[in-house]
Design an enzyme around this catalytic site. Structure first.
Site, PDB file in Angstrom:
ATOM      1  CG  HIS A 183      -2.015   1.004   1.168  1.00 42.69           C
ATOM      2  ND1 HIS A 183      -3.344   0.680   1.265  1.00 42.69           N
ATOM      3  CD2 HIS A 183      -1.994   2.358   1.004  1.00 42.69           C
ATOM      4  CE1 HIS A 183      -4.089   1.765   1.186  1.00 42.69           C
ATOM      5  NE2 HIS A 183      -3.278   2.801   1.027  1.00 42.69           N
ATOM      6  CG  HIS A 237      -1.533   6.302  -2.375  1.00 42.78           C
ATOM      7  ND1 HIS A 237      -2.692   6.233  -3.116  1.00 42.78           N
ATOM      8  CD2 HIS A 237      -1.828   5.755  -1.161  1.00 42.78           C
ATOM      9  CE1 HIS A 237      -3.650   5.679  -2.386  1.00 42.78           C
ATOM     10  NE2 HIS A 237      -3.147   5.371  -1.196  1.00 42.78           N
ATOM     11  CG  ASP A 241      -0.877  10.582  -5.957  1.00 40.41           C
ATOM     12  OD1 ASP A 241      -0.755   9.598  -5.207  1.00 40.41           O
ATOM     13  OD2 ASP A 241      -1.990  11.048  -6.268  1.00 40.41           O
ATOM     14  N   GLY A 283      -9.796   7.738  -1.984  1.00 44.56           N
ATOM     15  CA  GLY A 283     -10.428   9.037  -1.782  1.00 44.56           C
ATOM     16  C   GLY A 283     -11.213   9.048  -0.483  1.00 44.56           C
ATOM     17  CG  HIS A 321      -8.050   3.365   0.026  1.00 47.56           C
ATOM     18  ND1 HIS A 321      -7.495   2.930  -1.155  1.00 47.56           N
ATOM     19  CD2 HIS A 321      -7.068   4.071   0.668  1.00 47.56           C
ATOM     20  CE1 HIS A 321      -6.235   3.364  -1.234  1.00 47.56           C
ATOM     21  NE2 HIS A 321      -5.956   4.052  -0.142  1.00 47.56           N
ATOM     22  CD  GLU A 369      -7.221   6.227   5.632  1.00 45.51           C
ATOM     23  OE1 GLU A 369      -6.169   6.850   5.839  1.00 45.51           O
ATOM     24  OE2 GLU A 369      -7.725   6.091   4.491  1.00 45.51           O
ATOM     25  CG  ASP A 404      -1.511   5.828   3.070  1.00 45.60           C
ATOM     26  OD1 ASP A 404      -1.884   5.521   1.923  1.00 45.60           O
ATOM     27  OD2 ASP A 404      -2.239   6.456   3.861  1.00 45.60           O
TER      28      ASP A 404
END
Length: 373
Positions: free
Chosen positions: A27, A29, A31, A189, A216, A219, A308
């Site tokens: 996991h 990202h 970006d 998101g 996701h 969370e 993350d």
């Protein structure tokens, strides 16, 4: 004092030692992992004027402080700057290549890195061009890492934004490119107000195509998010899933009682992609020491440890492990357990997962354990 406690106290793992361990990341990202200096250079190249500072060191601090708000929504706002400089083919290739190099330098032997192709179209690229650029970058990064004596294999997860309406289209791309480095699909998101059931068409399509996907869930939002991701959508893994702890009661004597959903998640060995530092930043956990990962590891859920967003959380996977080792007294056996969990849960064919576990992960941890005892 029990032999288990004595074993844990016998050696304090250091960050440098942990970096040498062969780790697995599920996991992360794309970006959320840019080098600050790269952001500044790419911003200059495309004329982006929105950065809060052009000093790389100051920018790194700004990202970490802005992300540490206790709010997932505020945390997500920081991505406006990274996405803004990832709108050209050259930028995507560079960012992906540097991602692979940075992960390899941290001792990671297999990584699944996710991004949303729909967020990189403002410079005139189409979805296929975005995917091809990122895949080129990952392969370039693998080659550069190999030239430095480091082995890493990169897998891609294509993400659809849960507040948008392109999930079926992105799911089709994940299937189209699954023999070209794309390992699976994800939605991401803000969870609140955007349940995964809005994207059932995409998930039903993926299941028909025998494709892998994670969601996701659990969370910022609680048990209903986890239940929908598993029972309505059929997710293979849970992105974060930290709120499953809400279905576990622990009495004053430390005895835990699992609710129906928690039992299901544990019994089915549903992988939990946990990201400790990020969870603290967004308010999903009060601190590393109070993070539910300690209880969930004790109860033997299928827990994995992840980064993350390395930029926003100012972290690496080695640092996440080091924080957990300090908070919970984890040793090499614990870190290997987390790593094997991750490799078992990767979106790779069984024989390839087994080859990495038996050929790199277990031997690597055995050497480290022997050298530090």
């Amino acid at each position: 004092m029990s032999s288990g406690i004595l074993r844990r106290m016998s050696h304090q793992l250091t960050l440098d030692q942990i970096r040498r361990a062969p780790k697995v990341l599920l996991h992360d990202h794309l970006d959320g992992g840019l080098r600050p200096a790269t952001i500044v250079e790419l911003a200059d190249a495309v004329g982006y004027q929105g950065l809060p500072t052009k000093d790389p060191d100051e920018l790194a601090v700004w990202f970490a402080e802005a992300a540490h708000s206790g709010s997932l929504e505020r945390y997500l706002e920081t991505f406006g700057h990274t996405v803004a400089v990832m709108q050209t083919r050259d930028a995507l290739v560079r960012v992906a290549a540097e991602c692979a190099e940075d992960l390899a330098a941290d001792g990671i032997v297999y990584a699944e890195v996710r991004y949303a192709p729909e967020q990189h179209l403002e410079g005139g690229l189409d979805l296929d061009e975005v995917i091809l650029a990122v895949q080129e970058g990952f392969r370039l990064g693998e080659e550069r890492a190999a030239a430095q004596g480091r082995s890493i294999r990169m897998g891609t997860l294509l993400t659809a934004m849960r507040h948008a309406a392109r999930s079926r289209e992105i799911a089709e791309l994940a299937v189209r490119y699954r023999d070209h480095g794309v390992a699976g699909f994800d939605i991401a998101g803000a969870e609140a107000g955007h349940p995964p059931t809005r994207h059932l068409d995409a998930f039903e399509y993926l299941r028909r195509e025998n494709a892998h996907f994670t969601i996701h869930a659990g969370e910022a939002f609680g048990l209903p998010s986890i239940w929908e991701a598993l029972q309505w959508c059929g997710a293979d893994r849970l992105g974060h899933g930290v709120r499953i702890v809400d279905d576990i009661e622990t009495d004053t004597e430390g005895v835990s009682r699992l609710g129906r959903l928690a039992n299901y998640v544990r019994d089915k060995r549903v992988p939990l992609e946990m990201c400790p530092t990020s969870n603290v930043q967004t308010g999903a956990a009060a601190s590393i020491e109070k993070h539910p990962i300690g209880l969930l590891r004790q109860l033997r859920f299928r827990v994995t440890v992840n980064t993350d967003n390395r930029l926003q959380s100012a972290t690496t996977l080695s640092e996440e492990f080091a924080k957990l080792a300090d908070a919970f007294g984890y040793d090499w056996d614990d870190l290997q357990w987390f790593t094997v969990n991750a490799m078992k849960s990767a979106f790779l064919p069984f024989d390839e997962r087994l080859a990495l576990i038996n050929g790199q992960i277990k031997p690597g941890f055995a050497r480290l354990k022997w050298a530090t005892e």
